[in-house]
Design a protein around this motif. Sequence first.
Motif, PDB file in Angstrom:
ATOM      1  N   ARG A 244       0.842  -1.319  -0.024  1.00  0.00           N
ATOM      2  CA  ARG A 244      -0.001  -0.073  -0.138  1.00  0.00           C
ATOM      3  C   ARG A 244       0.978   1.137  -0.053  1.00  0.00           C
ATOM      4  O   ARG A 244       2.023   1.269   0.397  1.00  0.00           O
ATOM      5  CB  ARG A 244      -0.976   0.086   1.215  1.00  0.00           C
ATOM      6  N   ARG A 245       0.214   2.248  -0.493  1.00  0.00           N
ATOM      7  CA  ARG A 245       1.063   3.514  -0.268  1.00  0.00           C
ATOM      8  C   ARG A 245       1.770   3.623   1.010  1.00  0.00           C
ATOM      9  O   ARG A 245       1.011   3.748   2.202  1.00  0.00           O
ATOM     10  CB  ARG A 245       0.270   4.827  -0.458  1.00  0.00           C
ATOM     11  N   GLY A 246       3.008   4.177   0.883  1.00  0.00           N
ATOM     12  CA  GLY A 246       3.840   4.425   1.990  1.00  0.00           C
ATOM     13  C   GLY A 246       4.544   3.230   2.542  1.00  0.00           C
ATOM     14  O   GLY A 246       5.164   3.432   3.823  1.00  0.00           O
ATOM     15  N   GLU A 247       4.246   1.942   2.082  1.00  0.00           N
ATOM     16  CA  GLU A 247       4.955   0.794   2.647  1.00  0.00           C
ATOM     17  C   GLU A 247       6.044   0.257   1.783  1.00  0.00           C
ATOM     18  O   GLU A 247       6.717  -0.717   1.819  1.00  0.00           O
ATOM     19  CB  GLU A 247       3.940  -0.387   2.443  1.00  0.00           C
ATOM     20  N   GLY A 248       6.714   1.269   1.060  1.00  0.00           N
ATOM     21  CA  GLY A 248       7.786   1.023   0.157  1.00  0.00           C
ATOM     22  C   GLY A 248       9.287   0.702   1.362  1.00  0.00           C
ATOM     23  O   GLY A 248      10.123  -0.117   0.853  1.00  0.00           O
ATOM     24  N   GLU A 249       9.167   1.217   2.469  1.00  0.00           N
ATOM     25  CA  GLU A 249      10.172   0.514   3.497  1.00  0.00           C
ATOM     26  C   GLU A 249      10.154  -0.716   3.626  1.00  0.00           C
ATOM     27  O   GLU A 249      11.184  -1.398   3.889  1.00  0.00           O
ATOM     28  CB  GLU A 249      10.239   1.588   4.471  1.00  0.00           C
ATOM     29  N   ARG A 250       8.843  -1.065   3.810  1.00  0.00           N
ATOM     30  CA  ARG A 250       8.662  -2.644   4.307  1.00  0.00           C
ATOM     31  C   ARG A 250       9.108  -3.798   3.157  1.00  0.00           C
ATOM     32  O   ARG A 250       9.975  -4.553   3.382  1.00  0.00           O
ATOM     33  CB  ARG A 250       7.332  -2.907   4.417  1.00  0.00           C
ATOM     34  N   LEU A 251       9.149  -2.933   1.767  1.00  0.00           N
ATOM     35  CA  LEU A 251       9.593  -3.955   0.743  1.00  0.00           C
ATOM     36  C   LEU A 251      10.978  -3.932   0.773  1.00  0.00           C
ATOM     37  O   LEU A 251      11.649  -4.975   0.510  1.00  0.00           O
ATOM     38  CB  LEU A 251       9.234  -3.162  -0.649  1.00  0.00           C
ATOM     39  N   ARG A 252      11.822  -2.543   1.072  1.00  0.00           N
ATOM     40  CA  ARG A 252      13.128  -2.654   1.273  1.00  0.00           C
ATOM     41  C   ARG A 252      13.739  -3.541   2.206  1.00  0.00           C
ATOM     42  O   ARG A 252      14.832  -4.272   1.978  1.00  0.00           O
ATOM     43  CB  ARG A 252      13.614  -1.282   1.449  1.00  0.00           C
ATOM     44  N   GLU A 253      12.733  -3.595   3.451  1.00  0.00           N
ATOM     45  CA  GLU A 253      13.581  -4.372   4.496  1.00  0.00           C
ATOM     46  C   GLU A 253      13.318  -5.974   3.853  1.00  0.00           C
ATOM     47  O   GLU A 253      14.087  -6.757   4.235  1.00  0.00           O
ATOM     48  CB  GLU A 253      12.546  -4.198   5.788  1.00  0.00           C
ATOM     49  N   ASP A 254      12.230  -6.158   3.381  1.00  0.00           N
ATOM     50  CA  ASP A 254      12.043  -7.710   2.660  1.00  0.00           C
ATOM     51  C   ASP A 254      13.006  -7.913   1.797  1.00  0.00           C
ATOM     52  O   ASP A 254      13.621  -9.222   1.841  1.00  0.00           O
ATOM     53  CB  ASP A 254      10.576  -7.841   2.108  1.00  0.00           C
ATOM     54  N   ILE A 255      13.471  -7.033   1.075  1.00  0.00           N
ATOM     55  CA  ILE A 255      14.542  -7.386   0.027  1.00  0.00           C
ATOM     56  C   ILE A 255      15.866  -7.663   0.722  1.00  0.00           C
ATOM     57  O   ILE A 255      16.806  -8.662   0.588  1.00  0.00           O
ATOM     58  CB  ILE A 255      14.602  -6.193  -0.674  1.00  0.00           C
ATOM     59  N   LEU A 256      16.167  -6.796   1.736  1.00  0.00           N
ATOM     60  CA  LEU A 256      17.438  -6.955   2.422  1.00  0.00           C
ATOM     61  C   LEU A 256      17.421  -8.110   3.279  1.00  0.00           C
ATOM     62  O   LEU A 256      18.421  -8.855   3.344  1.00  0.00           O
ATOM     63  CB  LEU A 256      17.312  -5.729   3.548  1.00  0.00           C
ATOM     64  N   ALA A 257      16.489  -8.626   3.786  1.00  0.00           N
ATOM     65  CA  ALA A 257      16.194  -9.947   4.858  1.00  0.00           C
ATOM     66  C   ALA A 257      16.493 -11.048   3.717  1.00  0.00           C
ATOM     67  O   ALA A 257      17.119 -12.217   3.972  1.00  0.00           O
ATOM     68  CB  ALA A 257      15.083 -10.160   5.462  1.00  0.00           C
ATOM     69  N   ALA A 258      15.903 -11.023   2.456  1.00  0.00           N
ATOM     70  CA  ALA A 258      15.906 -12.096   1.692  1.00  0.00           C
ATOM     71  C   ALA A 258      17.461 -12.208   1.119  1.00  0.00           C
ATOM     72  O   ALA A 258      18.044 -13.199   1.041  1.00  0.00           O
ATOM     73  CB  ALA A 258      14.864 -11.796   0.170  1.00  0.00           C
ATOM     74  N   ALA A 259      18.090 -10.997   0.777  1.00  0.00           N
ATOM     75  CA  ALA A 259      19.534 -10.968   0.485  1.00  0.00           C
ATOM     76  C   ALA A 259      20.388 -11.676   1.752  1.00  0.00           C
ATOM     77  O   ALA A 259      21.148 -12.364   1.375  1.00  0.00           O
ATOM     78  CB  ALA A 259      19.947  -9.542   0.405  1.00  0.00           C
ATOM     79  N   ILE A 260      19.978 -11.408   2.725  1.00  0.00           N
ATOM     80  CA  ILE A 260      20.874 -11.895   4.042  1.00  0.00           C
ATOM     81  C   ILE A 260      20.723 -13.606   4.049  1.00  0.00           C
ATOM     82  O   ILE A 260      21.830 -14.179   4.128  1.00  0.00           O
ATOM     83  CB  ILE A 260      20.567 -11.156   5.396  1.00  0.00           C
ATOM     84  N   ARG A 261      19.503 -13.823   3.799  1.00  0.00           N
ATOM     85  CA  ARG A 261      19.345 -15.258   3.938  1.00  0.00           C
ATOM     86  C   ARG A 261      19.937 -16.112   2.831  1.00  0.00           C
ATOM     87  O   ARG A 261      20.593 -16.958   2.819  1.00  0.00           O
ATOM     88  CB  ARG A 261      17.740 -15.258   3.803  1.00  0.00           C
ATOM     89  N   LEU A 262      20.001 -15.295   1.542  1.00  0.00           N
ATOM     90  CA  LEU A 262      20.489 -15.948   0.362  1.00  0.00           C
ATOM     91  C   LEU A 262      22.085 -16.021   0.382  1.00  0.00           C
ATOM     92  O   LEU A 262      22.699 -16.965   0.182  1.00  0.00           O
ATOM     93  CB  LEU A 262      19.983 -15.332  -0.825  1.00  0.00           C
TER      94      LEU A 262
END
Length: 198
Positions: A9-27
């Motif tokens: 939703r609008r304003g949740e871009g930071e959540r996507l950034r955190e999800d990307i970062l968490a996925a990168a750390i996991r991988l």
Amino acid sequence: MNATRGRNRRGEGERLREDILAAAIRLLDELGDDQALSLRAVARDIGIAATSVYIHFGDRDELVLAAMERCHDDLLSAVERAEEVSDDPVAKLRARTLLLGRWAYEHPGLYKVMHESLLNRSGTAPFREELGERTAAAIQRCMDAGLAADGDAATASLDLRAAVHGAVSMRLNRPDRPWQPLEEQVERFLVKLVGIPD
């Protein structure tokens, strides 16, 4: 994960950034190699289009650096919690040293990326120096309290970190060897390299 992710939703871009970062750390922990990570694989892991990753990270190196910095910050927080076990400077130094050694066993891939990757060797991660500086400060507190031999705390910190990294790397790369407990080896390092009384 591989599930298709719903739109933020609008304003949740930071959540996507955190999800990307968490996925990168996991991988990165799975791969143990920053060069093997692709932005496409990160996107696939969390079910988004690869172009969505570029909104937050310009390229793979930027994402890997952000992942390394997050791991570094998490390590610093864990070290601070480990040091709360005692007011004794030696106990604090021992706790911090053991935590850093044990973390490598729990995250061998991230350990390799943080200490042996091409990106790490490029010198573009200034946050890396903080762990060393804090270890030097912990050693200096032992010296100031008369609990370690007087000397150059920065040099002792470098020697101690090099010894622990070597011990951890050998254990990770030669798990077939009958290694003594890391606690015993760390204790010898503290005695011989820092001057803590045996």
